[in-house]
Write a protein that holds these residues in place. Structure first.
Motif, PDB file in Angstrom:
ATOM      1  N   ASP A 153       0.837  -1.198   0.000  1.00  0.00           N
ATOM      2  CA  ASP A 153       0.000   0.000   0.000  1.00  0.00           C
ATOM      3  C   ASP A 153       0.874   1.251   0.000  1.00  0.00           C
ATOM      4  OD1 ASP A 153      -2.214   1.631   0.206  1.00  0.00           O
ATOM      5  OD2 ASP A 153      -2.117   1.655   2.399  1.00  0.00           O
ATOM      6  N   ASN A 154       1.892   1.230  -0.806  1.00  0.00           N
ATOM      7  CA  ASN A 154       2.825   2.340  -0.660  1.00  0.00           C
ATOM      8  C   ASN A 154       3.252   2.923  -1.985  1.00  0.00           C
ATOM      9  OD1 ASN A 154       4.411   0.361  -1.631  1.00  0.00           O
ATOM     10  ND2 ASN A 154       5.585   0.039   0.221  1.00  0.00           N
ATOM     11  N   ARG A 155       2.378   2.803  -2.980  1.00  0.00           N
ATOM     12  CA  ARG A 155       2.752   3.338  -4.282  1.00  0.00           C
ATOM     13  C   ARG A 155       2.245   4.752  -4.452  1.00  0.00           C
ATOM     14  NH1 ARG A 155       0.778   0.568  -9.428  1.00  0.00           N
ATOM     15  NH2 ARG A 155      -0.688  -0.338  -7.959  1.00  0.00           N
ATOM     16  N   PHE A 156       3.068   5.600  -5.050  1.00  0.00           N
ATOM     17  CA  PHE A 156       2.571   6.877  -5.526  1.00  0.00           C
ATOM     18  C   PHE A 156       1.543   6.605  -6.616  1.00  0.00           C
ATOM     19  CE2 PHE A 156       6.862   9.288  -5.569  1.00  0.00           C
ATOM     20  CZ  PHE A 156       6.600   9.852  -4.347  1.00  0.00           C
ATOM     21  N   THR A 157       0.658   7.549  -6.847  1.00  0.00           N
ATOM     22  CA  THR A 157      -0.119   7.481  -8.082  1.00  0.00           C
ATOM     23  C   THR A 157       0.692   8.211  -9.160  1.00  0.00           C
ATOM     24  OG1 THR A 157      -1.265   9.501  -7.472  1.00  0.00           O
ATOM     25  CG2 THR A 157      -2.357   7.431  -6.905  1.00  0.00           C
ATOM     26  N   GLY A 186      10.930   2.546  -4.409  1.00  0.00           N
ATOM     27  CA  GLY A 186       9.833   1.576  -4.341  1.00  0.00           C
ATOM     28  C   GLY A 186       9.660   0.841  -5.649  1.00  0.00           C
ATOM     29  N   LEU A 187       8.448   0.869  -6.188  1.00  0.00           N
ATOM     30  CA  LEU A 187       8.145   0.156  -7.429  1.00  0.00           C
ATOM     31  C   LEU A 187       8.294   1.057  -8.652  1.00  0.00           C
ATOM     32  CD1 LEU A 187       5.276  -1.852  -5.847  1.00  0.00           C
ATOM     33  CD2 LEU A 187       7.311  -2.870  -6.863  1.00  0.00           C
ATOM     34  N   GLY A 188       9.007   2.154  -8.474  1.00  0.00           N
ATOM     35  CA  GLY A 188       9.508   2.905  -9.617  1.00  0.00           C
ATOM     36  C   GLY A 188       8.562   3.904 -10.263  1.00  0.00           C
ATOM     37  N   THR A 189       7.495   4.280  -9.569  1.00  0.00           N
ATOM     38  CA  THR A 189       6.534   5.189 -10.202  1.00  0.00           C
ATOM     39  C   THR A 189       7.223   6.455 -10.726  1.00  0.00           C
ATOM     40  OG1 THR A 189       4.969   4.406  -8.546  1.00  0.00           O
ATOM     41  CG2 THR A 189       4.261   6.261  -9.914  1.00  0.00           C
ATOM     42  N   THR A 190       8.065   7.054  -9.886  1.00  0.00           N
ATOM     43  CA  THR A 190       8.748   8.283 -10.324  1.00  0.00           C
ATOM     44  C   THR A 190       9.537   8.040 -11.601  1.00  0.00           C
ATOM     45  OG1 THR A 190       8.960   9.058  -8.046  1.00  0.00           O
ATOM     46  CG2 THR A 190      10.479  10.011  -9.662  1.00  0.00           C
ATOM     47  N   ILE A 233      16.908   5.146  -5.994  1.00  0.00           N
ATOM     48  CA  ILE A 233      17.624   4.275  -5.048  1.00  0.00           C
ATOM     49  C   ILE A 233      16.562   3.481  -4.309  1.00  0.00           C
ATOM     50  CG2 ILE A 233      19.196   4.159  -3.069  1.00  0.00           C
ATOM     51  CD1 ILE A 233      20.181   6.980  -3.832  1.00  0.00           C
ATOM     52  N   GLU A 234      16.770   2.185  -4.196  1.00  0.00           N
ATOM     53  CA  GLU A 234      15.787   1.353  -3.495  1.00  0.00           C
ATOM     54  C   GLU A 234      16.520   0.242  -2.741  1.00  0.00           C
ATOM     55  OE1 GLU A 234      12.499   1.247  -2.655  1.00  0.00           O
ATOM     56  OE2 GLU A 234      12.979  -0.711  -1.796  1.00  0.00           O
ATOM     57  N   TYR A 235      16.093   0.032  -1.506  1.00  0.00           N
ATOM     58  CA  TYR A 235      16.716  -0.910  -0.581  1.00  0.00           C
ATOM     59  C   TYR A 235      16.327  -2.361  -0.870  1.00  0.00           C
ATOM     60  CZ  TYR A 235      18.506  -1.706   4.213  1.00  0.00           C
ATOM     61  OH  TYR A 235      19.239  -2.074   5.304  1.00  0.00           O
ATOM     62  N   ARG A 238      13.910  -7.108  -4.477  1.00  0.00           N
ATOM     63  CA  ARG A 238      12.831  -7.575  -5.369  1.00  0.00           C
ATOM     64  C   ARG A 238      12.213  -6.392  -6.114  1.00  0.00           C
ATOM     65  NH1 ARG A 238       8.330  -9.273  -2.701  1.00  0.00           N
ATOM     66  NH2 ARG A 238       8.881  -7.484  -1.432  1.00  0.00           N
ATOM     67  N   ARG A 239      12.082  -5.267  -5.435  1.00  0.00           N
ATOM     68  CA  ARG A 239      11.515  -4.089  -6.100  1.00  0.00           C
ATOM     69  C   ARG A 239      12.478  -3.550  -7.154  1.00  0.00           C
ATOM     70  NH1 ARG A 239       8.508  -1.287  -0.864  1.00  0.00           N
ATOM     71  NH2 ARG A 239       7.390  -3.187  -0.397  1.00  0.00           N
ATOM     72  N   VAL A 240      13.766  -3.595  -6.826  1.00  0.00           N
ATOM     73  CA  VAL A 240      14.766  -3.129  -7.800  1.00  0.00           C
ATOM     74  C   VAL A 240      14.693  -3.994  -9.058  1.00  0.00           C
ATOM     75  CG1 VAL A 240      17.241  -2.880  -8.242  1.00  0.00           C
ATOM     76  CG2 VAL A 240      16.295  -2.209  -6.024  1.00  0.00           C
ATOM     77  N   GLY A 296      20.371  -0.001  -3.343  1.00  0.00           N
ATOM     78  CA  GLY A 296      21.250   0.570  -2.333  1.00  0.00           C
ATOM     79  C   GLY A 296      20.476   1.213  -1.208  1.00  0.00           C
ATOM     80  N   ASP A 297      21.181   2.068  -0.491  1.00  0.00           N
ATOM     81  CA  ASP A 297      20.661   2.666   0.729  1.00  0.00           C
ATOM     82  C   ASP A 297      20.763   4.194   0.577  1.00  0.00           C
ATOM     83  OD1 ASP A 297      20.239   3.598   3.281  1.00  0.00           O
ATOM     84  OD2 ASP A 297      21.568   2.129   4.241  1.00  0.00           O
ATOM     85  N   ALA A 298      19.652   4.877   0.798  1.00  0.00           N
ATOM     86  CA  ALA A 298      19.663   6.328   0.644  1.00  0.00           C
ATOM     87  C   ALA A 298      20.745   6.992   1.514  1.00  0.00           C
ATOM     88  CB  ALA A 298      18.283   6.898   0.969  1.00  0.00           C
ATOM     89  N   TYR A 299      21.075   6.366   2.646  1.00  0.00           N
ATOM     90  CA  TYR A 299      22.154   6.899   3.491  1.00  0.00           C
ATOM     91  C   TYR A 299      23.478   6.979   2.728  1.00  0.00           C
ATOM     92  CZ  TYR A 299      20.034   6.549   8.176  1.00  0.00           C
ATOM     93  OH  TYR A 299      19.279   6.726   9.295  1.00  0.00           O
ATOM     94  N   PRO A 345      12.347   1.539  10.006  1.00  0.00           N
ATOM     95  CA  PRO A 345      11.919   1.270   8.625  1.00  0.00           C
ATOM     96  C   PRO A 345      12.988   1.609   7.590  1.00  0.00           C
ATOM     97  CG  PRO A 345      10.692   3.134   9.540  1.00  0.00           C
ATOM     98  CD  PRO A 345      11.581   2.643  10.631  1.00  0.00           C
ATOM     99  N   LEU A 346      13.969   2.430   7.981  1.00  0.00           N
ATOM    100  CA  LEU A 346      15.011   2.812   7.018  1.00  0.00           C
ATOM    101  C   LEU A 346      16.052   1.714   6.801  1.00  0.00           C
ATOM    102  CD1 LEU A 346      15.467   6.516   8.165  1.00  0.00           C
ATOM    103  CD2 LEU A 346      14.479   5.732   6.001  1.00  0.00           C
ATOM    104  N   THR A 347      15.937   0.628   7.584  1.00  0.00           N
ATOM    105  CA  THR A 347      16.789  -0.556   7.321  1.00  0.00           C
ATOM    106  C   THR A 347      15.888  -1.766   7.079  1.00  0.00           C
ATOM    107  OG1 THR A 347      16.900  -1.087   9.683  1.00  0.00           O
ATOM    108  CG2 THR A 347      18.679   0.269   8.789  1.00  0.00           C
TER     109      THR A 347
END
Ligand SMILES: C[S@@+](CC[C@H](N)C(=O)[O-])C[C@H]1O[C@@H](n2cnc3c(N)ncnc32)[C@H](O)[C@@H]1O
Length: 222
Positions: free
Chosen positions: A23-27, A51-55, A69-71, A74-76, A92-95, A123-125
């Motif tokens: 439940d975390n996709r941008f429109t 995430g699932l690449g909407t941007t 960048i996505e942690y 599977r989403r990558v 990767g990691d946004a950090y 949640p950031l890890t």
């Protein structure tokens, strides 16, 4: 700048079964709204929680040059299989964004993983380490401090986030606005009222029928 708009919550892309309950996709329309407002053709755009690449997909369609960048591996993989050669998705990691040799960016739009104030996993890890709400907010501030080093002066940064209803309300949107405004100039918020069949009982999934798009800018001063 408008402070309130209504958007349809329905997303265009059909996802494979394994991602359908996420439940975390941008429109797409949200990303399109901001890309048209703040960018032009060939601008470089990054989503640091891709995430699932909407941007990336919307930016590609509009002729921008997208990075993500996505942690979550599977989403990558999902994004990697569907993107065109114009897009770059980094597992990767946004950090660590300063270690990925990214070019200077014209624009950022992103939505971080959310956290309730009573949770104790970070949640950031991907919830693999413990951490409280304050350390999560500090972590986000640190990530946006690093992000600022790869932004062009004048670049806008849009963070989509919601307050969260639980036993008690977590004022996540407002807390993030405050933290990041120490790093980037806070331009203001756009409240998005969500409508359409995917809003179910009128909620966005976090107890509200709206979310906040917090708009920041890298200026000479901040
Ligand atoms: C709210 S979702 C973003 C969804 C995205 N806007 C979309 O349309 O698919 C947040 C994403 O951030 C990822 N994430 C969490 N911690 C991260 C980190 N430290 N670095 C990069 N990505 C991270 C999560 O795996 C999740 O996919």
């Amino acid at each position: 700048m408008k402070t309130f708009i209504l958007l349809d919550k329905d997303t265009k892309r059909k996802l494979p079964k394994e991602f359908q309950s996420d439940d975390n996709r941008f429109t797409e329309n949200l990303v399109e709204y901001f890309l048209k407002r703040y960018t032009k053709a060939h601008d470089k755009v990054i989503d640091i929680f891709a995430g699932l690449g909407t941007t990336l997909f919307v930016a590609e369609a509009l002729g921008r040059i997208p990075f993500g960048i996505e942690y979550d591996e599977r989403r990558v993989e999902y994004v990697d299989l569907r993107k065109t050669t114009k897009s770059t998705i980094i597992h990767g990691d946004a950090y660590q964004l300063n270690s990925y040799h990214l070019p200077e960016m014209d624009f950022v739009i992103t939505s971080p993983p959310y956290m309730h104030k009573d949770e104790d996993q970070n949640p950031l890890t991907a919830y693999s380490t413990r951490g409280d709400y304050q350390s999560y907010l500090n972590g986000l501030q640190e990530i946006f401090t690093r992000l600022k080093t790869i932004l062009k002066t004048g670049a806008h940064v849009v963070i989509e986030v919601s307050n969260l209803k639980g036993k008690e309300v977590t004022t996540l949107a407002w807390d993030i606005a405050k933290k990041i405004s120490h790093v980037l100039h806070f331009h203001g918020e756009l409240i998005v009222g969500w409508q359409g069949k995917n809003t179910g009982d009128g909620t966005y999934g976090y107890g509200y029928d709206h979310s906040y798009c917090l708009v920041f800018q890298k200026t000479e001063l901040v």
